[in-house]
Design a protein around this motif. Structure first.
Motif, PDB file in Angstrom:
ATOM      1  N   SER A   1     -15.690  53.127  53.465  1.00  0.00           N
ATOM      2  CA  SER A   1     -15.627  52.396  52.196  1.00  0.00           C
ATOM      3  C   SER A   1     -16.854  52.733  51.356  1.00  0.00           C
ATOM      4  CB  SER A   1     -15.559  50.882  52.455  1.00  0.00           C
ATOM      5  OG  SER A   1     -14.381  50.546  53.162  1.00  0.00           O
TER       6      SER A   1
ATOM      7  N   GLU B   1     -13.134  40.691  43.062  1.00  0.00           N
ATOM      8  CA  GLU B   1     -12.985  40.341  44.478  1.00  0.00           C
ATOM      9  C   GLU B   1     -13.304  38.864  44.719  1.00  0.00           C
ATOM     10  OE1 GLU B   1     -14.346  44.612  44.015  1.00  0.00           O
ATOM     11  OE2 GLU B   1     -15.044  42.666  43.297  1.00  0.00           O
ATOM     12  N   ARG B   2     -14.359  38.379  44.076  1.00  0.00           N
ATOM     13  CA  ARG B   2     -14.722  36.972  44.261  1.00  0.00           C
ATOM     14  C   ARG B   2     -13.631  36.059  43.719  1.00  0.00           C
ATOM     15  NH1 ARG B   2     -16.599  33.187  41.095  1.00  0.00           N
ATOM     16  NH2 ARG B   2     -17.095  34.600  39.370  1.00  0.00           N
TER      17      ARG B   2
ATOM     18  N   ASP C   1     -10.703  39.585  54.133  1.00  0.00           N
ATOM     19  CA  ASP C   1     -12.013  39.003  54.438  1.00  0.00           C
ATOM     20  C   ASP C   1     -13.063  40.084  54.651  1.00  0.00           C
ATOM     21  OD1 ASP C   1     -11.113  36.396  54.273  1.00  0.00           O
ATOM     22  OD2 ASP C   1     -10.966  36.096  56.442  1.00  0.00           O
ATOM     23  N   GLY C   2     -12.675  41.208  55.243  1.00  0.00           N
ATOM     24  CA  GLY C   2     -13.621  42.274  55.529  1.00  0.00           C
ATOM     25  C   GLY C   2     -14.505  41.931  56.709  1.00  0.00           C
TER      26      GLY C   2
ATOM     27  N   GLY D   1     -19.731  39.028  55.561  1.00  0.00           N
ATOM     28  CA  GLY D   1     -19.737  39.558  54.204  1.00  0.00           C
ATOM     29  C   GLY D   1     -19.375  38.487  53.191  1.00  0.00           C
ATOM     30  N   PRO D   2     -19.512  38.800  51.906  1.00  0.00           N
ATOM     31  CA  PRO D   2     -19.148  37.838  50.867  1.00  0.00           C
ATOM     32  C   PRO D   2     -17.636  37.632  50.826  1.00  0.00           C
ATOM     33  CG  PRO D   2     -19.654  39.963  49.899  1.00  0.00           C
ATOM     34  CD  PRO D   2     -19.998  40.069  51.352  1.00  0.00           C
TER      35      PRO D   2
ATOM     36  N   ALA E   1     -14.701  40.525  50.667  1.00  0.00           N
ATOM     37  CA  ALA E   1     -15.375  41.815  50.839  1.00  0.00           C
ATOM     38  C   ALA E   1     -14.401  42.933  51.171  1.00  0.00           C
ATOM     39  CB  ALA E   1     -16.440  41.707  51.929  1.00  0.00           C
TER      40      ALA E   1
ATOM     41  N   VAL F   1     -12.938  45.062  48.062  1.00  0.00           N
ATOM     42  CA  VAL F   1     -13.767  45.878  47.166  1.00  0.00           C
ATOM     43  C   VAL F   1     -13.179  47.275  47.012  1.00  0.00           C
ATOM     44  CG1 VAL F   1     -16.028  46.919  46.813  1.00  0.00           C
ATOM     45  CG2 VAL F   1     -15.860  44.564  47.646  1.00  0.00           C
TER      46      VAL F   1
END
Length: 309
Positions: free
Chosen positions: A71, A162-163, A199-200, A204-205, A208, A211
């Motif tokens: 990524s 993303e947020r 979620d990634g 992570g945020p 994530a 992204v």
């Protein structure tokens, strides 16, 4: 049975892959779209790996930016030439030529480009609701209905996309499915699989894992024009970059709210060996809604001799 593995590629990218079927058999590769991941193809991987359906080696990579694949942080790393390079290298790792490349949504954008630039890597192409770049550019420039239907693309290029997508347990993304007929197939188990991808990595945020997918939109100029940004209106694609000479199957779900039926009008001008089926009553998420129909049509296509297609 589905196997999972990481496939390092010579140019430094690694793709996380899902596969079924024995190595050494003719190969099918399946490319997913946004906001999906390779697991959406599991049923078709297992189907076509069975001896009665061809006994193929079936591989579905997570495209760069998804799940455990590489990524890159740079948006420019998601331009088409890099995406095509990844898939071409994966094909080489799987023997050098596919029986068929199958793709949906953003995976189809990669597949159309690969079929034009490197046609020797696959004998056939099968596209499921992914617009050809020539017809997509035409409709984004001149069709107000397609411009409106694609307006979400300008949301996905926002720096905070993303947020926002992660808010309220991915409320907007679940609506992206259910607004196009997802109520029946979007089970709690399937939502959990999607959530794990979005979620990634742990810690992570929020969002994530989205992204990379959003970076596909940020890297592409094929978006509806908006004030101060011409987007598709400023794009010119040479004819030689649009022609696909391979035998090509296009399955088009006619109730797709994001990619309207006009996108297949005139497709034969770019794809002379075209088999096009318009499927009524099905949405963009046809692979989830009608997996049996998709498997049947691809299976029939595979049984035809290339010279007859």
């Amino acid at each position: 049975m589905i196997e999972t593995y990481l496939q390092p590629l010579p140019h430094g990218t690694t793709l996380s892959c899902r596969a079924a079927g024995r190595r050494g058999r003719p190969v099918l590769v399946f490319l997913h779209g946004f906001p999906e991941a390779a697991f959406v193809w599991d049923g078709l991987l297992e189907h076509f790996a069975r001896p009665e359906h061809g006994g193929y080696r079936c591989v579905a990579p997570n495209l760069r930016g998804y799940e455990k694949s590489s990524s890159p942080a740079d948006v420019a790393a998601y331009r088409p030439r890099h995406l095509v390079q990844d898939v071409a290298a994966l094909i080489q790792a799987e023997g050098g030529q596919l029986e068929c490349l199958v793709a949906h949504d953003w995976g189809g954008a990669v597949a159309w480009n690969l079929a034009n630039q490197l046609p020797q890597l696959t004998r056939r192409l099968a596209i499921v609701n992914s617009p050809h770049p020539g017809t997509f550019l035409r409709e984004l420039r001149a069709n107000p209905r397609q411009q409106a239907a694609s307006a979400y693309m300008n949301f996905l290029i926002r720096p905070d996309a993303e947020r926002l997508l992660a808010e309220d347990d991915y409320r907007r993304l679940w609506a992206f499915f259910t607004s196009m007929g997802g109520e029946a197939w979007l089970t709690d188990d399937l939502k959990a699989r999607y959530r794990a991808v979005w979620d990634g990595p742990a810690g992570g945020p929020p969002g994530a894992g989205l992204v990379g997918g959003c970076n596909y939109y940020r890297a592409s100029p094929l978006r509806p024009p908006r004030p101060g940004e011409p987007a598709a209106a400023a794009v010119t694609l040479p004819r030689e970059a649009l022609t696909v000479a391979l035998p090509t199957l296009v399955l088009w779900a006619m109730d797709d709210l994001a990619l309207l039926p006009g996108l297949v009008d005139g497709l034969e001008e770019y794809v002379p060996r075209l088999t096009l089926e318009r499927i009524p009553g099905v949405s963009h998420w046809i692979v989830h809604e009608q997996p049996g129909l998709v498997a049947d049509r691809i299976g029939r296509f595979l049984l035809q001799a290339p010279q007859d297609q």
